[in-house]
Design a protein around this motif. Sequence first.
Motif, PDB file in Angstrom:
ATOM      1  N   LEU A 258       0.831  -1.209   0.000  1.00 42.61           N
ATOM      2  CA  LEU A 258       0.000   0.000   0.000  1.00 42.61           C
ATOM      3  C   LEU A 258       0.867   1.261   0.000  1.00 42.61           C
ATOM      4  CD1 LEU A 258      -2.778  -1.028   2.553  1.00 42.61           C
ATOM      5  CD2 LEU A 258      -3.041  -0.738   0.073  1.00 42.61           C
ATOM      6  N   ILE A 259       1.964   1.221   0.752  1.00 44.32           N
ATOM      7  CA  ILE A 259       2.880   2.355   0.801  1.00 44.32           C
ATOM      8  C   ILE A 259       3.529   2.569  -0.573  1.00 44.32           C
ATOM      9  CG2 ILE A 259       5.086   3.169   1.762  1.00 44.32           C
ATOM     10  CD1 ILE A 259       4.175   1.866   4.449  1.00 44.32           C
ATOM     11  N   LYS A 260       3.916   1.497  -1.202  1.00 41.74           N
ATOM     12  CA  LYS A 260       4.520   1.581  -2.539  1.00 41.74           C
ATOM     13  C   LYS A 260       3.507   2.138  -3.539  1.00 41.74           C
ATOM     14  CE  LYS A 260       6.970  -1.068  -6.032  1.00 41.74           C
ATOM     15  NZ  LYS A 260       7.478  -2.376  -6.443  1.00 41.74           N
ATOM     16  N   LYS A 261       2.283   1.635  -3.480  1.00 38.49           N
ATOM     17  CA  LYS A 261       1.220   2.086  -4.376  1.00 38.49           C
ATOM     18  C   LYS A 261       0.924   3.576  -4.156  1.00 38.49           C
ATOM     19  CE  LYS A 261      -3.567   1.020  -5.611  1.00 38.49           C
ATOM     20  NZ  LYS A 261      -4.729   0.195  -5.277  1.00 38.49           N
ATOM     21  N   GLY A 262       1.067   4.036  -2.917  1.00 33.49           N
ATOM     22  CA  GLY A 262       0.811   5.436  -2.582  1.00 33.49           C
ATOM     23  C   GLY A 262       2.038   6.325  -2.695  1.00 33.49           C
ATOM     24  N   ASN A 263       3.065   5.844  -3.418  1.00 30.83           N
ATOM     25  CA  ASN A 263       4.302   6.616  -3.608  1.00 30.83           C
ATOM     26  C   ASN A 263       4.954   7.030  -2.294  1.00 30.83           C
ATOM     27  OD1 ASN A 263       4.284   6.544  -6.489  1.00 30.83           O
ATOM     28  ND2 ASN A 263       2.659   8.080  -6.447  1.00 30.83           N
ATOM     29  N   GLY A 264       5.024   6.084  -1.358  1.00 33.03           N
ATOM     30  CA  GLY A 264       5.742   6.331  -0.115  1.00 33.03           C
ATOM     31  C   GLY A 264       4.868   6.554   1.105  1.00 33.03           C
ATOM     32  N   LYS A 265       3.558   6.615   0.908  1.00 33.07           N
ATOM     33  CA  LYS A 265       2.659   6.817   2.042  1.00 33.07           C
ATOM     34  C   LYS A 265       1.331   6.108   1.770  1.00 33.07           C
ATOM     35  CE  LYS A 265       3.022  10.393   4.952  1.00 33.07           C
ATOM     36  NZ  LYS A 265       3.025  11.730   5.488  1.00 33.07           N
ATOM     37  N   ALA A 266       0.791   5.465   2.808  1.00 34.16           N
ATOM     38  CA  ALA A 266      -0.509   4.811   2.691  1.00 34.16           C
ATOM     39  C   ALA A 266      -1.488   5.481   3.640  1.00 34.16           C
ATOM     40  CB  ALA A 266      -0.386   3.329   3.037  1.00 34.16           C
ATOM     41  N   GLU A 267      -2.713   5.616   3.189  1.00 30.38           N
ATOM     42  CA  GLU A 267      -3.776   6.155   4.033  1.00 30.38           C
ATOM     43  C   GLU A 267      -4.764   5.037   4.322  1.00 30.38           C
ATOM     44  OE1 GLU A 267      -5.691  10.191   3.395  1.00 30.38           O
ATOM     45  OE2 GLU A 267      -7.384   8.864   2.898  1.00 30.38           O
ATOM     46  N   LEU A 268      -5.036   4.820   5.594  1.00 30.31           N
ATOM     47  CA  LEU A 268      -5.976   3.786   6.005  1.00 30.31           C
ATOM     48  C   LEU A 268      -7.158   4.420   6.718  1.00 30.31           C
ATOM     49  CD1 LEU A 268      -3.529   1.128   7.535  1.00 30.31           C
ATOM     50  CD2 LEU A 268      -4.422   1.236   5.199  1.00 30.31           C
ATOM     51  N   THR A 269      -8.333   3.834   6.536  1.00 31.07           N
ATOM     52  CA  THR A 269      -9.521   4.258   7.263  1.00 31.07           C
ATOM     53  C   THR A 269      -9.749   3.269   8.398  1.00 31.07           C
ATOM     54  OG1 THR A 269     -10.483   5.209   5.262  1.00 31.07           O
ATOM     55  CG2 THR A 269     -11.989   4.759   7.085  1.00 31.07           C
ATOM     56  N   THR A 270      -9.896   3.807   9.602  1.00 26.80           N
ATOM     57  CA  THR A 270     -10.064   2.959  10.781  1.00 26.80           C
ATOM     58  C   THR A 270     -11.530   2.558  10.944  1.00 26.80           C
ATOM     59  OG1 THR A 270     -10.516   4.760  12.326  1.00 26.80           O
ATOM     60  CG2 THR A 270      -8.183   4.222  11.900  1.00 26.80           C
ATOM     61  N   VAL A 271     -11.766   1.586  11.811  1.00 20.96           N
ATOM     62  CA  VAL A 271     -13.123   1.164  12.139  1.00 20.96           C
ATOM     63  C   VAL A 271     -13.908   2.339  12.732  1.00 20.96           C
ATOM     64  CG1 VAL A 271     -14.475  -0.370  13.638  1.00 20.96           C
ATOM     65  CG2 VAL A 271     -12.492  -1.262  12.404  1.00 20.96           C
TER      66      VAL A 271
END
Length: 184
Positions: A123-136
């Motif tokens: 996910l970090i790679k796909k986001g060019n170095g950063k991933a955004e996650l949505t929490t419960v």
Amino acid sequence: MKKLALFAMIAFATIITSTSQAQEKTVMVGGAAMYPSKNIIENAVNSKDHTTLVAAVKAAGLVETLQGAGPFTVFAPTNKAFDKLPKGTVETLLKPENKTMLQGVLTYHVVAGNLDSKAIAALIKKGNGKAELTTVQGGKLWLWMEGGKLMIKDEKGDVAKVTIKDVHQSNGVIHVVDQVLMHK
């Protein structure tokens, strides 16, 4: 004779259980082995580094949820992480009248799905170095790698470091963090 047969069956079952658990790839957390065949709660209660988190999960009424099928990815703050909060915060959150607030704090540490470090890295790679996650809880977390360590920024702008990754459970995965993550 029946007692001897019963004793033999119990001993055999104990040996089989012990052997199967011994063959599991465990991770040590808080001085206890975390077994992939056990759920998040069954493992967490054995970690001496997560007694505050376990007490909070119980006070929030989330034990049954975290024993459910999931899968869940949990960013689990240690006792030391809770100790970094302003004095009185934990005590206030644990009061019955603050159950909803406590549930919000705890569910902000949970993401639906089974995101081990490989999945997060993708996910970090796909986001060019950063991933955004949505929490419960509905909030956002941002993850990136820094010096070989997985870092997480919460909505307040504070940054936590994953100190133990990929603690696999029967219903998800836990990543131990050194800060309590807070939503807006």
